[in-house]
Write a protein that holds these residues in place. Structure first.
Motif, PDB file in Angstrom:
ATOM      1  N   CYS B  25     101.917  29.753   0.155  1.00 43.19           N
ATOM      2  CA  CYS B  25     101.362  30.799   1.015  1.00 43.19           C
ATOM      3  C   CYS B  25     101.979  32.143   0.673  1.00 43.19           C
ATOM      4  O   CYS B  25     101.297  33.153   0.571  1.00 43.19           O
ATOM      5  N   GLU B  28     100.410  33.325  -2.572  1.00 44.79           N
ATOM      6  CA  GLU B  28      98.967  33.580  -2.520  1.00 44.79           C
ATOM      7  C   GLU B  28      98.673  34.858  -1.750  1.00 44.79           C
ATOM      8  O   GLU B  28      97.789  35.621  -2.115  1.00 44.79           O
ATOM      9  N   ASN B  29      99.417  35.077  -0.678  1.00 46.15           N
ATOM     10  CA  ASN B  29      99.036  36.137   0.248  1.00 46.15           C
ATOM     11  C   ASN B  29      99.900  37.390   0.172  1.00 46.15           C
ATOM     12  O   ASN B  29      99.920  38.174   1.124  1.00 46.15           O
ATOM     13  N   TRP B  47     103.771  33.163   7.051  1.00 42.68           N
ATOM     14  CA  TRP B  47     102.504  32.817   7.694  1.00 42.68           C
ATOM     15  C   TRP B  47     102.468  31.334   8.043  1.00 42.68           C
ATOM     16  O   TRP B  47     101.819  30.925   8.969  1.00 42.68           O
ATOM     17  N   VAL B 138      94.062  40.045  -2.239  1.00 40.16           N
ATOM     18  CA  VAL B 138      94.638  40.171  -0.905  1.00 40.16           C
ATOM     19  C   VAL B 138      95.271  41.545  -0.767  1.00 40.16           C
ATOM     20  O   VAL B 138      95.990  41.997  -1.654  1.00 40.16           O
ATOM     21  N   GLU B 147     100.327  41.051  10.715  1.00 40.87           N
ATOM     22  CA  GLU B 147      99.633  40.151   9.800  1.00 40.87           C
ATOM     23  C   GLU B 147      99.864  38.711  10.208  1.00 40.87           C
ATOM     24  O   GLU B 147     100.789  38.410  10.971  1.00 40.87           O
ATOM     25  N   CYS B 149      98.335  34.283   9.267  1.00 40.71           N
ATOM     26  CA  CYS B 149      97.538  33.378   8.439  1.00 40.71           C
ATOM     27  C   CYS B 149      96.063  33.684   8.603  1.00 40.71           C
ATOM     28  O   CYS B 149      95.568  33.884   9.707  1.00 40.71           O
ATOM     29  N   THR B 150      95.337  33.727   7.481  1.00 42.26           N
ATOM     30  CA  THR B 150      93.906  34.011   7.523  1.00 42.26           C
ATOM     31  C   THR B 150      93.082  32.788   7.151  1.00 42.26           C
ATOM     32  O   THR B 150      91.885  32.896   6.973  1.00 42.26           O
ATOM     33  N   CYS B 152      93.341  31.683   4.325  1.00 38.62           N
ATOM     34  CA  CYS B 152      93.000  32.167   2.983  1.00 38.62           C
ATOM     35  C   CYS B 152      91.528  32.568   2.897  1.00 38.62           C
ATOM     36  O   CYS B 152      90.762  32.040   2.101  1.00 38.62           O
TER      37      CYS B 152
END
Lengths: 205, 247
Positions: B25, B28-29, B47, B138, B147, B149-150, B152
């Protein structure tokens, strides 16, 4: 002066020194006002769309090599997608590599100083530091492929005929400049007209 | 895009607490690197975090792990408190944080019972060698932005765009669709998918474990009534089962 007397209401003639002082004050005041108006004009026009052309933002930026789109598009009839190859495949349209330019320019255009610059870049294996004309904020995700595909299928036109929707008639520009303001309002208006999603996470994530 | 409701199933029986999801995570973010002082200040940004609990006394001690991330609640406590509508619920059941709307009041983080919303107290910084590893899909959040967790969403958007391009539909369990944590999990603890699609793995697990008899499913802090889209499956206790079998 005796008590109960009024001071004379007829103003005395100001002397020369006072006249000069008042004049200077008036002129600086007017100049300040004009400056404020110009700044406001700039801010308001930039806020609503693009800065007024009187500020020189109408022209595109100077590029390291004077690249005439007119020659390539109008005279040679090259398709947009011939150089901007990724536009139908991915998020960014991409600027062609020096190598792609050199497929023609190893033999074409010996007489031009600008093409000599291009060959220098190629000889030194260096990329050209083009100045970016269209820039979206960092929190916006725009995908060229999806838009090109949608409009070319909807209107049954070539992918390269879609570009002008946002970029204007680049083929007619000696120097590329931004035509549309490319504010969020432009995006949302078009998305509404085409029943495209207007959820925030369509573009912002 | 319509009719989807993204959800996740976390099978705690499979979680080994390896933290791969956390690392995945993080990269990635574009989450800045947390160091010890940050954790001590309670200002670290994670996140997804793996909470560890000890169960039992020394010889029979057991470690229990719970990965906690944004539960994408249907009745999210964070949403009504935002004065600028920077957080809202979209048509896909995602609890969305719009970075460019956020003004940083931090009301949402205070109202979140799961503590999965994080505030950028500083401008994020990475070592020089990390500059080219940032994910271009992102946004890098600046200082003063909330901010979380979305699920992803960038991967969801990409797969649905690619599906549209190729004229196919989004497949359940597609690795390109799954959030980074799901892909990174070595034991298959995390399962991601569309809860509205009755054929998807998450929907089947929800049906059997949450709504079925003797299911292991539960929502985290269910009594708050937040209606999360994340379902946890409780750990299977081997000893308890043995005892039952004796009776």
């Amino acid at each position: 002066m005796l008590p109960g007397d009024f001071p004379s209401i007829i103003p005395t003639k100001p002397n020369r020194k006072d006249m000069v002082r008042l004049g200077v004050l008036g002129i600086t005041g007017l100049a300040g006002l004009a400056l404020v108006v110009i700044i406001l004009l700039f801010v308001i026009s930039a806020w609503l769309g693009r800065p007024l052309s009187m500020f020189g933002y109408d022209e595109g930026p100077d590029q390291p090599i004077v690249f005439p789109h007119t020659t390539h598009v109008q005279e040679l009839g090259l398709d947009c997608t011939f150089c901007h190859r990724n536009v139908t495949k991915g998020a960014s349209a991409t600027v062609p590599s020096v190598g792609l330019c050199m497929t023609c320019h190893t033999v074409v255009g010996d007489e031009s100083a600008e093409i000599e610059k291009l060959r220098d870049y190629h000889a030194q294996s260096e990329p050209i530091d083009w100045v970016r004309v269209h820039r979206l904020p960092d929190h916006v995700r725009f995908n060229h492929q999806a838009h090109i595909q949608y409009f070319s299928e909807k209107n049954n036109i070539l992918p390269s005929a879609v570009c002008a929707t946002c970029h204007g008639d680049v083929g007619n520009m000696k120097k590329v400049r931004q035509v549309e303001p490319l504010k969020m309002g432009n995006c949302v208006d078009c998305h509404r007209d085409n029943n495209a999603p207007t959820d925030c996470t369509t573009c912002h994530y | 895009m319509d009719g989807k409701k993204w959800g996740m199933v976390v099978d705690l029986d499979k979680c080994t607490g390896c933290q791969s999801c956390v690392v995945a995570c993080q990269s990635e973010n574009n989450i800045p690197i947390n160091d010890e002082p940050l954790f001590n200040q309670r200002r670290a940004i994670e996140w997804i975090r793996v909470e560890r609990y000890w169960e039992g006394e020394f010889p029979n001690i057991k470690a229990r792990f719970i990965p906690v991330f944004c539960q994408q609640c249907d009745d999210a406590p964070c949403e009504p408190v935002c004065p600028v509508y920077a957080t809202y619920h979209n048509s896909e059941g995602l609890n969305v944080q719009v970075y460019n709307r956020c003004v940083g009041t931090r009301f949402c983080a205070n109202n979140c019972p799961y503590q999965v919303r994080f505030f950028n107290f500083w401008e994020p910084e990475w070592p020089e060698s990390f500059h080219n590893q940032l994910n271009p899909d992102v946004t890098v959040r600046s200082r003063g932005i909330m901010e979380k967790c979305t699920f992803c969403v960038q991967r969801i958007r990409r797969t649905s765009r690619d599906a549209k391009k190729n004229g196919t539909s989004v497949e359940d369990g597609d690795r390109a669709l799954n959030p980074a944590c799901v892909n990174a999990c070595p034991t298959g603890t995390l399962v991601f998918g569309d809860l509205n699609d009755s054929e998807s793995n998450v929907a089947k697990l929800t049906e059997s474990e949450l709504h079925g008899d003797h299911g292991r499913g539960y929502h985290l802090m269910e009594d708050y009534g937040t209606n999360p889209s994340v379902i946890y499956l409780k750990k299977v206790d081997e000893d308890a089962e043995l005892e039952e079998a004796h009776h």
